[in-house]
Design an enzyme around this catalytic site. Structure first.
Site, short mmCIF file in Angstrom:
data_model
loop_
_atom_site.label_atom_id
_atom_site.label_comp_id
_atom_site.label_asym_id
_atom_site.label_seq_id
_atom_site.Cartn_x
_atom_site.Cartn_y
_atom_site.Cartn_z
N HIS A 9 0.81 -1.22 0.00
CA HIS A 9 0.00 0.00 0.00
C HIS A 9 0.85 1.27 0.00
CE1 HIS A 9 0.87 -1.01 4.18
NE2 HIS A 9 0.75 0.28 4.45
N CYS A 65 7.86 -0.25 -1.95
CA CYS A 65 7.12 -0.03 -0.71
C CYS A 65 7.40 1.41 -0.29
CB CYS A 65 7.47 -1.06 0.37
SG CYS A 65 9.17 -1.04 0.98
N THR A 67 9.71 2.63 1.71
CA THR A 67 11.15 2.93 1.71
C THR A 67 11.93 2.11 0.69
OG1 THR A 67 11.65 1.24 3.36
CG2 THR A 67 11.12 3.48 4.18
N GLY A 68 11.41 0.98 0.27
CA GLY A 68 12.13 0.06 -0.59
C GLY A 68 12.92 -0.98 0.20
N ILE A 69 13.04 -0.77 1.49
CA ILE A 69 13.86 -1.66 2.32
C ILE A 69 13.19 -3.01 2.53
CG2 ILE A 69 14.93 -1.97 4.58
CD1 ILE A 69 15.19 1.15 4.65
N GLY A 70 11.95 -2.99 2.98
CA GLY A 70 11.25 -4.26 3.26
C GLY A 70 11.15 -5.16 2.06
N HIS A 98 27.80 -4.02 -12.67
CA HIS A 98 28.76 -4.77 -11.85
C HIS A 98 28.16 -5.93 -11.08
CE1 HIS A 98 31.83 -1.22 -11.67
NE2 HIS A 98 31.51 -1.58 -12.92
N ARG A 132 35.48 -9.32 -14.97
CA ARG A 132 35.85 -9.51 -13.57
C ARG A 132 34.63 -9.47 -12.65
NH1 ARG A 132 36.73 -3.94 -14.35
NH2 ARG A 132 36.16 -2.65 -12.56
N HIS A 133 33.56 -8.83 -13.10
CA HIS A 133 32.34 -8.75 -12.30
C HIS A 133 31.61 -10.09 -12.24
CE1 HIS A 133 33.16 -4.54 -12.12
NE2 HIS A 133 33.14 -4.47 -13.44
#
Length: 149
Positions: A9, A65, A67-70, A98, A132-133
């Site tokens: 939401h 969401c 914050t984007g964190i959850g 990368h 290398r990535h």
């Protein structure tokens, strides 16, 4: 390219703008919800979107969401998902170049819509550099295999 899109939401307004951007730019997408401003639990929506990327049903994902964190925490529990929580174009570009991130997490309450859409554009347009990535991404995959038996 097919994009999995999901939010809770707290991210519904930005998700709707992202879907409009995807439509306007010819991307195929699948909406994993939510489609309401009613309070809900972000794992219920971020998980199916991440699973769609993991199994190959979708090529990339965008999850949102407040914050984007959850949502990023949820997505990164799914094997084969490398979710990057980004609030600027530099991070969106370099997580693709990368880290070969395949899911983008953003927070509606911490970023404006116009800039968020530039982040989406950058994320979707940037290719993985390999070289290398790839060695580093392979190490991430090895860690995942160690703990996801």
């Amino acid at each position: 390219m097919k994009i999995a899109v999901a939010c809770d939401h707290g991210g519904i307004n930005l998700k709707n703008e992202v879907i409009k951007y995807l439509k306007d730019n010819g991307y195929e997408y699948k909406d994993y919800g939510t489609n309401s401003c009613d309070s809900c639990d972000y794992p219920d929506f971020a998980l199916p979107a991440a699973e769609a990327v993991s199994c190959g049903e979708c090529d990339k994902g965008i999850i949102i969401c407040s914050t984007g964190i959850g949502v990023s925490m949820v997505a990164n529990k799914v094997p084969k998902v490398r979710c990057a929580h980004c609030h600027d174009c530099y991070c969106a570009e370099f997580t693709r170049r990368h880290n070969d991130a395949n899911v983008l997490a953003m927070g509606e309450k911490v970023i404006g819509t116009g800039y968020a859409l530039k982040i989406v554009e950058t994320f979707l347009a940037t290719e993985f550099e390999g070289g290398r990535h790839q060695r580093r991404v392979d190490k991430i995959t090895a860690i995942e295999k160690k703990y996801c038996k």
